[in-house]
Motif scaffolding. Structure first.
Motif, PDB file in Angstrom:
ATOM      1  N   VAL A  41       0.833  -1.202   0.000  1.00  0.00           N
ATOM      2  CA  VAL A  41       0.000   0.000   0.000  1.00  0.00           C
ATOM      3  C   VAL A  41       0.866   1.249   0.000  1.00  0.00           C
ATOM      4  O   VAL A  41       0.617   2.205  -0.759  1.00  0.00           O
ATOM      5  CB  VAL A  41      -0.948   0.002   1.221  1.00  0.00           C
ATOM      6  N   ALA A  42       1.906   1.253   0.833  1.00  0.00           N
ATOM      7  CA  ALA A  42       2.778   2.435   0.937  1.00  0.00           C
ATOM      8  C   ALA A  42       3.487   2.720  -0.388  1.00  0.00           C
ATOM      9  O   ALA A  42       3.601   3.881  -0.804  1.00  0.00           O
ATOM     10  CB  ALA A  42       3.801   2.221   2.051  1.00  0.00           C
ATOM     11  N   VAL A  43       3.950   1.662  -1.051  1.00  0.00           N
ATOM     12  CA  VAL A  43       4.638   1.840  -2.335  1.00  0.00           C
ATOM     13  C   VAL A  43       3.702   2.480  -3.355  1.00  0.00           C
ATOM     14  O   VAL A  43       4.062   3.439  -4.057  1.00  0.00           O
ATOM     15  CB  VAL A  43       5.152   0.482  -2.850  1.00  0.00           C
ATOM     16  N   LEU A  44       2.463   1.971  -3.427  1.00  0.00           N
ATOM     17  CA  LEU A  44       1.523   2.485  -4.417  1.00  0.00           C
ATOM     18  C   LEU A  44       0.985   3.859  -4.033  1.00  0.00           C
ATOM     19  O   LEU A  44       0.684   4.679  -4.909  1.00  0.00           O
ATOM     20  CB  LEU A  44       0.387   1.483  -4.601  1.00  0.00           C
ATOM     21  N   GLU A  45       0.878   4.118  -2.755  1.00  0.00           N
ATOM     22  CA  GLU A  45       0.431   5.448  -2.320  1.00  0.00           C
ATOM     23  C   GLU A  45       1.409   6.516  -2.799  1.00  0.00           C
ATOM     24  O   GLU A  45       0.997   7.572  -3.316  1.00  0.00           O
ATOM     25  CB  GLU A  45       0.298   5.489  -0.799  1.00  0.00           C
ATOM     26  N   GLN A  46       2.690   6.252  -2.647  1.00  0.00           N
ATOM     27  CA  GLN A  46       3.697   7.205  -3.102  1.00  0.00           C
ATOM     28  C   GLN A  46       3.652   7.367  -4.623  1.00  0.00           C
ATOM     29  O   GLN A  46       3.785   8.480  -5.151  1.00  0.00           O
ATOM     30  CB  GLN A  46       5.091   6.740  -2.667  1.00  0.00           C
ATOM     31  N   ALA A  47       3.454   6.270  -5.320  1.00  0.00           N
ATOM     32  CA  ALA A  47       3.394   6.338  -6.779  1.00  0.00           C
ATOM     33  C   ALA A  47       2.190   7.139  -7.246  1.00  0.00           C
ATOM     34  O   ALA A  47       2.280   7.937  -8.187  1.00  0.00           O
ATOM     35  CB  ALA A  47       3.339   4.919  -7.354  1.00  0.00           C
ATOM     36  N   VAL A  48       1.047   6.952  -6.576  1.00  0.00           N
ATOM     37  CA  VAL A  48      -0.166   7.683  -6.953  1.00  0.00           C
ATOM     38  C   VAL A  48      -0.026   9.170  -6.631  1.00  0.00           C
ATOM     39  O   VAL A  48      -0.514  10.028  -7.382  1.00  0.00           O
ATOM     40  CB  VAL A  48      -1.404   7.068  -6.255  1.00  0.00           C
ATOM     41  N   LEU A  49       0.632   9.487  -5.547  1.00  0.00           N
ATOM     42  CA  LEU A  49       0.865  10.900  -5.229  1.00  0.00           C
ATOM     43  C   LEU A  49       1.685  11.579  -6.323  1.00  0.00           C
ATOM     44  O   LEU A  49       1.455  12.747  -6.651  1.00  0.00           O
ATOM     45  CB  LEU A  49       1.583  11.023  -3.877  1.00  0.00           C
ATOM     46  N   ALA A  50       2.618  10.836  -6.891  1.00  0.00           N
ATOM     47  CA  ALA A  50       3.467  11.401  -7.950  1.00  0.00           C
ATOM     48  C   ALA A  50       2.752  11.431  -9.297  1.00  0.00           C
ATOM     49  O   ALA A  50       3.029  12.297 -10.135  1.00  0.00           O
ATOM     50  CB  ALA A  50       4.756  10.594  -8.066  1.00  0.00           C
ATOM     51  N   GLN A  51       1.823  10.487  -9.511  1.00  0.00           N
ATOM     52  CA  GLN A  51       1.096  10.407 -10.778  1.00  0.00           C
ATOM     53  C   GLN A  51      -0.394  10.192 -10.492  1.00  0.00           C
ATOM     54  O   GLN A  51      -0.930   9.106 -10.715  1.00  0.00           O
ATOM     55  CB  GLN A  51       1.640   9.265 -11.636  1.00  0.00           C
ATOM     56  N   PRO A  52      -1.081  11.208  -9.989  1.00  0.00           N
ATOM     57  CA  PRO A  52      -2.449  11.032  -9.487  1.00  0.00           C
ATOM     58  C   PRO A  52      -3.486  10.652 -10.541  1.00  0.00           C
ATOM     59  O   PRO A  52      -4.556  10.148 -10.193  1.00  0.00           O
ATOM     60  CB  PRO A  52      -2.771  12.400  -8.877  1.00  0.00           C
ATOM     61  N   GLY A  53      -3.192  10.867 -11.793  1.00  0.00           N
ATOM     62  CA  GLY A  53      -4.161  10.536 -12.827  1.00  0.00           C
ATOM     63  C   GLY A  53      -3.893   9.226 -13.531  1.00  0.00           C
ATOM     64  O   GLY A  53      -4.608   8.882 -14.478  1.00  0.00           O
ATOM     65  N   ASN A  54      -2.898   8.470 -13.076  1.00  0.00           N
ATOM     66  CA  ASN A  54      -2.534   7.229 -13.748  1.00  0.00           C
ATOM     67  C   ASN A  54      -3.504   6.112 -13.344  1.00  0.00           C
ATOM     68  O   ASN A  54      -3.489   5.640 -12.211  1.00  0.00           O
ATOM     69  CB  ASN A  54      -1.094   6.850 -13.398  1.00  0.00           C
ATOM     70  N   LYS A  55      -4.334   5.687 -14.279  1.00  0.00           N
ATOM     71  CA  LYS A  55      -5.379   4.723 -13.951  1.00  0.00           C
ATOM     72  C   LYS A  55      -4.860   3.332 -13.575  1.00  0.00           C
ATOM     73  O   LYS A  55      -5.374   2.719 -12.630  1.00  0.00           O
ATOM     74  CB  LYS A  55      -6.401   4.664 -15.086  1.00  0.00           C
ATOM     75  N   PRO A  56      -3.852   2.784 -14.262  1.00  0.00           N
ATOM     76  CA  PRO A  56      -3.314   1.496 -13.797  1.00  0.00           C
ATOM     77  C   PRO A  56      -2.773   1.548 -12.373  1.00  0.00           C
ATOM     78  O   PRO A  56      -2.960   0.612 -11.592  1.00  0.00           O
ATOM     79  CB  PRO A  56      -2.210   1.197 -14.814  1.00  0.00           C
ATOM     80  N   LEU A  57      -2.116   2.655 -12.014  1.00  0.00           N
ATOM     81  CA  LEU A  57      -1.637   2.796 -10.639  1.00  0.00           C
ATOM     82  C   LEU A  57      -2.799   2.873  -9.658  1.00  0.00           C
ATOM     83  O   LEU A  57      -2.762   2.271  -8.582  1.00  0.00           O
ATOM     84  CB  LEU A  57      -0.758   4.039 -10.503  1.00  0.00           C
TER      85      LEU A  57
END
Length: 256
Positions: free
Chosen positions: A76-92
């Protein structure tokens, strides 16, 4: 009683099968890799993500490998950081929603999954995942609306039908659950998740011999025997849980 609790007892006896709610979330269709392979994947994908934090493919595979080793909060933590950096990325967003559900954060998972696609461009896998999350929140009627929408896109898909069958199981409509899961099995006779779900539903209706036949059909003797033994233990725990619930006039607690 949650689908996750029902199925977790069988996971150790299958080469590929359900271990938790993620079996319903559309990203575990492939056979589970060996533990040594998963450890290598964690190291390899961690290095890729560290070298390029915006590598979506590596991030998703890294989080999946973490989940496979039980490191759900870390995934969860890994993906949370990734989504914060790319908030519109649907696969993420889709991966993040699945990881949240895997970690038991169902309400947040539902909200995140809703951002992973749109009404104008719906994704049937995400619709099915949203239904599975709603079922974990005891919102079964709503969940079935999502399964219905998914089935309009991909009629009679066995993974969606399996989720729908579990939905009926969770609301204690065992005949309807069996009917739906038999339909799923007709379309995916080799899917161990579907087979396990059907065997559980049949066994819970008191037809243990038939449930055992379903569990061991077309399997090597050793694996069939192991799966039947696991099924017996699971059904025994369920019956004990039912007896305890009858003695205590409160709702059964749920956890995943």
């Amino acid at each position: 009683m949650s689908a996750a609790i029902l199925l977790i007892g069988l996971s150790a006896c299958q080469t590929s099968g359900p271990s938790d709610i993620t079996g319903s979330l559309g990203d575990m269709a492939e056979p589970s890799p060996a533990p040594s392979d998963v450890r290598r994947d964690i190291e390899a994908y961690h290095e890729r993500v560290r070298a390029n934090p915006k590598d979506v493919d590596a991030t998703l595979k890294y989080s999946r490998a973490l989940r496979a080793t039980g490191q759900r909060a870390q995934a969860v933590a890994v993906l949370e950081q990734a989504v914060l950096a790319q908030p519109g990325n649907k696969p993420l967003l889709a991966g993040y929603g699945r990881a949240l559900a895997d970690n038991g954060n169902f309400q947040q998972a539902f909200e995140v999954l809703g951002r992973a696609h749109s009404p104008e461009d719906p994704n049937w896998r995400i619709l099915s995942a949203q239904g599975a999350v709603l079922d974990q929140l005891d919102r079964h009627d709503e969940a079935r609306q999502y399964y219905s929408s998914a089935l309009k896109i991909t009629p009679d898909d066995p993974s969606v039908l399996s989720n729908l069958g579990l939905s009926y199981l969770l609301s204690k409509d065992l005949p309807k659950a069996e009917e739906t899961l038999r339909k799923a099995r007709e379309r995916a006779p080799g899917d161990m998740r579907v087979r396990t779900n059907l065997a559980v539903v049949v066994g819970l209706q008191g037809r243990q011999s038939e449930a055992e036949t379903i569990m061991k059909a077309d399997l090597p003797p050793e694996q069939g025997t192991a799966n039947v033994a696991a099924l017996k233990r699971l059904l025994a725990r369920k019956e004990a849980s039912r007896a305890d619930t009858d003695k205590i006039p409160v709702a059964t607690s749920r956890r995943d």
